[in-house]
Design a protein around this motif. Structure first.
Motif, PDB file in Angstrom:
ATOM      1  N   ASN A 110       0.888  -1.117  -0.031  1.00  0.00           N
ATOM      2  CA  ASN A 110       0.080  -0.161  -0.040  1.00  0.00           C
ATOM      3  C   ASN A 110       0.845   1.330  -0.065  1.00  0.00           C
ATOM      4  N   ARG A 111       2.289   1.137  -0.439  1.00  0.00           N
ATOM      5  CA  ARG A 111       2.922   2.457  -0.521  1.00  0.00           C
ATOM      6  C   ARG A 111       3.553   2.545  -2.148  1.00  0.00           C
ATOM      7  N   SER A 112       2.591   2.657  -3.210  1.00  0.00           N
ATOM      8  CA  SER A 112       3.176   2.661  -4.430  1.00  0.00           C
ATOM      9  C   SER A 112       4.172   3.863  -4.744  1.00  0.00           C
ATOM     10  N   GLN A 113       3.814   4.906  -3.948  1.00  0.00           N
ATOM     11  CA  GLN A 113       4.579   6.323  -4.153  1.00  0.00           C
ATOM     12  C   GLN A 113       6.215   5.954  -3.588  1.00  0.00           C
ATOM     13  N   SER A 114       5.980   5.337  -2.445  1.00  0.00           N
ATOM     14  CA  SER A 114       7.537   4.988  -1.969  1.00  0.00           C
ATOM     15  C   SER A 114       8.083   4.141  -2.829  1.00  0.00           C
ATOM     16  N   LEU A 115       7.488   3.044  -3.374  1.00  0.00           N
ATOM     17  CA  LEU A 115       7.970   1.972  -4.341  1.00  0.00           C
ATOM     18  C   LEU A 115       8.711   2.740  -5.367  1.00  0.00           C
ATOM     19  N   GLU A 116       7.863   3.728  -6.106  1.00  0.00           N
ATOM     20  CA  GLU A 116       8.424   4.746  -7.202  1.00  0.00           C
ATOM     21  C   GLU A 116       9.781   5.390  -7.033  1.00  0.00           C
ATOM     22  N   ARG A 117       9.674   5.748  -5.581  1.00  0.00           N
ATOM     23  CA  ARG A 117      10.646   6.823  -5.229  1.00  0.00           C
ATOM     24  C   ARG A 117      12.137   5.944  -5.009  1.00  0.00           C
ATOM     25  N   LEU A 118      11.714   4.625  -4.373  1.00  0.00           N
ATOM     26  CA  LEU A 118      12.865   3.718  -4.386  1.00  0.00           C
ATOM     27  C   LEU A 118      13.683   3.426  -5.839  1.00  0.00           C
ATOM     28  N   LEU A 119      12.644   2.684  -6.726  1.00  0.00           N
ATOM     29  CA  LEU A 119      13.066   2.478  -7.877  1.00  0.00           C
ATOM     30  C   LEU A 119      13.756   3.627  -8.811  1.00  0.00           C
ATOM     31  N   LYS A 120      13.032   4.913  -8.634  1.00  0.00           N
ATOM     32  CA  LYS A 120      13.620   6.097  -9.417  1.00  0.00           C
ATOM     33  C   LYS A 120      14.954   6.464  -8.716  1.00  0.00           C
ATOM     34  N   ALA A 121      15.082   6.373  -7.571  1.00  0.00           N
ATOM     35  CA  ALA A 121      16.663   6.565  -6.926  1.00  0.00           C
ATOM     36  C   ALA A 121      17.681   5.635  -7.484  1.00  0.00           C
ATOM     37  N   PHE A 122      17.246   4.351  -7.461  1.00  0.00           N
ATOM     38  CA  PHE A 122      18.344   3.412  -8.283  1.00  0.00           C
ATOM     39  C   PHE A 122      18.430   4.132  -9.659  1.00  0.00           C
TER      40      PHE A 122
ATOM     41  N   GLY B 248      20.253  -7.399 -12.218  1.00  0.00           N
ATOM     42  CA  GLY B 248      19.959  -8.748 -13.151  1.00  0.00           C
ATOM     43  C   GLY B 248      18.556  -8.825 -13.306  1.00  0.00           C
ATOM     44  N   GLU B 249      17.808  -8.468 -12.306  1.00  0.00           N
ATOM     45  CA  GLU B 249      16.211  -8.533 -12.056  1.00  0.00           C
ATOM     46  C   GLU B 249      15.728  -7.665 -11.207  1.00  0.00           C
ATOM     47  N   ILE B 250      14.601  -7.409 -11.233  1.00  0.00           N
ATOM     48  CA  ILE B 250      14.032  -6.631  -9.994  1.00  0.00           C
ATOM     49  C   ILE B 250      12.587  -7.538  -9.732  1.00  0.00           C
ATOM     50  N   VAL B 251      12.313  -7.981  -8.626  1.00  0.00           N
ATOM     51  CA  VAL B 251      10.932  -8.357  -8.146  1.00  0.00           C
ATOM     52  C   VAL B 251      10.614  -7.621  -7.314  1.00  0.00           C
ATOM     53  N   VAL B 252       9.249  -7.444  -7.299  1.00  0.00           N
ATOM     54  CA  VAL B 252       8.401  -6.669  -6.266  1.00  0.00           C
ATOM     55  C   VAL B 252       7.332  -7.545  -6.033  1.00  0.00           C
ATOM     56  N   SER B 253       7.302  -7.919  -4.486  1.00  0.00           N
ATOM     57  CA  SER B 253       6.280  -8.704  -4.135  1.00  0.00           C
ATOM     58  C   SER B 253       5.322  -7.882  -3.136  1.00  0.00           C
ATOM     59  N   ASP B 254       4.008  -7.708  -3.585  1.00  0.00           N
ATOM     60  CA  ASP B 254       3.212  -7.090  -3.180  1.00  0.00           C
ATOM     61  C   ASP B 254       2.040  -7.974  -2.155  1.00  0.00           C
TER      62      ASP B 254
ATOM     63  N   LYS C 278       1.435   0.347 -13.618  1.00  0.00           N
ATOM     64  CA  LYS C 278       1.980   1.548 -14.617  1.00  0.00           C
ATOM     65  C   LYS C 278       3.738   1.694 -14.310  1.00  0.00           C
ATOM     66  N   GLN C 279       3.956   1.556 -13.203  1.00  0.00           N
ATOM     67  CA  GLN C 279       5.353   1.592 -12.752  1.00  0.00           C
ATOM     68  C   GLN C 279       6.070   0.306 -13.583  1.00  0.00           C
ATOM     69  N   GLN C 280       5.584  -0.909 -13.510  1.00  0.00           N
ATOM     70  CA  GLN C 280       5.945  -1.884 -14.165  1.00  0.00           C
ATOM     71  C   GLN C 280       6.335  -1.800 -15.669  1.00  0.00           C
ATOM     72  N   GLU C 281       5.547  -0.919 -16.227  1.00  0.00           N
ATOM     73  CA  GLU C 281       5.852  -0.812 -17.562  1.00  0.00           C
ATOM     74  C   GLU C 281       7.067   0.295 -17.882  1.00  0.00           C
ATOM     75  N   VAL C 282       7.455   0.981 -16.853  1.00  0.00           N
ATOM     76  CA  VAL C 282       8.423   2.125 -17.009  1.00  0.00           C
ATOM     77  C   VAL C 282       9.858   1.086 -16.637  1.00  0.00           C
ATOM     78  N   TYR C 283       9.689   0.553 -15.429  1.00  0.00           N
ATOM     79  CA  TYR C 283      10.693  -0.122 -14.790  1.00  0.00           C
ATOM     80  C   TYR C 283      11.157  -1.530 -14.928  1.00  0.00           C
TER      81      TYR C 283
END
Length: 267
Positions: free
Chosen positions: A21-33, A41-47, A60-65
Motif C-alpha cells: 500500500n505504498r506505491s509512491q514510496s516504491l516508485e521513489r525507491l526505483l527512481k533513486a536507483f 539482473g532482475e527486480i522482483v516486487v512482492s506485493d 503502471k510503474q512496471q511498464e517503466v521499470y
C-alpha cells in the motif's frame, strides 16, 4: 542500457522489494536507483495484497521499470510476502529492500565491495546495510564492515546481539530460505523477524554489518504514506527514568531471548 559507460550494472544480483500500500514510496525507491545509474539482473516486487488502486499504480510503474510483480489477493503478512518474493528471484544473490528505503550516493561503492566479499568468502550468509542501532558485539572485518558476533553469555546482556539477521536492507545468497528455512507466516512483523533471527543463529549463520549504519540508505516515510510499524519511543530517550527503564528492559529481553534461543528446535 549496457552500452552506457556510466551504468553500474550488477547482473548476478536480484533486487527484491517487499511492498504494501505504498506505491509512491516504491516508485521513489526505483527512481533513486535509476538516478544513481544502478541496475540489477532482475527486480522482483512482492506485493502483500495492496488496495486495487495501489496495484494499478504498481502495474503502471512496471511498464517503466520492467520488474517482475508478484501479487496476492489478500494480505498474508510479511513472512508470506518475503517467501513468495524470494522464490521468484533467479539470480545467485539477492539485495532485499523494503519499499520505504532510498539508496544514497554512497550505495554503489559500498555495495560493490560487499558483493565482492560475499562472492569470495562463503562463510558469510548476509551483509547488512542499515540499522537503527549498531550490533553490540563485533570484530573488524575490514575498513568498511564488521562481523556481528553472537553469544548466549549473560555477561553480554544486550538483546540486540540476537539480530545478526534483520529485515533492514541487506545482501544475501538467494538460497537463503533453503538454508535457514522459510519465514514464519503465522506471526506479526516483529515476531516474524525474530523467528528468522533464531533460525539464522541456530543454523550457524554469519554476517557482516556496515560500520556506518546510515551511510547507504535513508528510511523515508511521508505523511501520505506513513510507516505501518510503530515502536516505543521511550526506549530512545536520554532522560534518567527512560535510561533506567531501558537498562531493565535490555536485561529482561536478553534473558527472555536467551531462553527462546535455547528452547528453539530446528525442524
Amino acid at each position: 542500457m549496457k552500452n552506457n559507460p556510466l551504468l553500474k550494472h550488477f547482473e548476478n544480483v536480484g533486487l527484491l522489494i517487499t511492498h504494501y500500500n505504498r506505491s509512491q514510496s516504491l516508485e521513489r525507491l526505483l527512481k533513486a536507483f535509476q538516478n544513481l545509474n544502478i541496475s540489477f539482473g532482475e527486480i522482483v516486487v512482492s506485493d502483500d495484497g495492496s488496495e486495487p488502486d495501489c496495484v494499478d499504480n504498481i502495474r503502471k510503474q512496471q511498464e517503466v521499470y520492467g520488474f517482475k510483480l508478484i501479487t496476492t489477493p489478500k494480505n498474508k503478512g510479511l513472512g508470506n510476502n518475503i517467501n513468495k518474493g524470494q522464490k521468484n528471484v533467479t539470480k545467485p544473490f539477492t539485495l532485499y529492500v523494503q519499499e520505504d528505503f532510498v539508496p544514497t550516493p554512497y550505495f554503489f561503492e559500498n555495495f560493490d565491495h560487499a558483493l565482492s566479499i560475499i562472492q569470495r568468502d562463503e562463510k558469510f550468509d548476509i551483509i547488512r546495510f542499515y540499522a537503527y542501532f549498531k550490533h553490540p558485539y563485533t570484530k573488524q572485518y575490514d575498513d568498511r564492515f564488521d562481523e556481528m558476533l553472537f553469544s548466549t553469555s549473560l555477561l553480554k546482556p544486550n538483546h540486540l546481539k540476537f539480530y545478526v539477521y534483520s529485515d533492514h536492507p541487506h545482501l544475501r545468497r538467494t538460497n537463503f530460505i533453503e538454508k535457514f528455512r522459510p519465514y514464519r507466516e503465522d506471526l506479526g512483523v516483529d515476531k516474524t523477524e525474530f523467528a528468522m533471527c533464531l533460525s539464522f543463529l541456530k543454523r550457524k549463520g554469519r554476517g557482516l554489518q556496515i560500520k556506518n549504519i546510515n551511510l547507504m540508505f535513508d528510511q523515508l516515510n511521508s505523511e501520505e504514506e506513513p510507516s505501518t510499524t510503530t515502536r516505543a519511543e521511550w526506549i530512545n530517550k536520554k532522560k534518567l527514568i527512560p535510561i533506567v527503564l531501558r537498562e531493565i528492559y535490555i536485561k529482561y529481553r536478553s534473558l527472555k531471548n536467551t531462553i527462546q534461543y535455547l528452547r528453539y528446535k530446528k525442524k
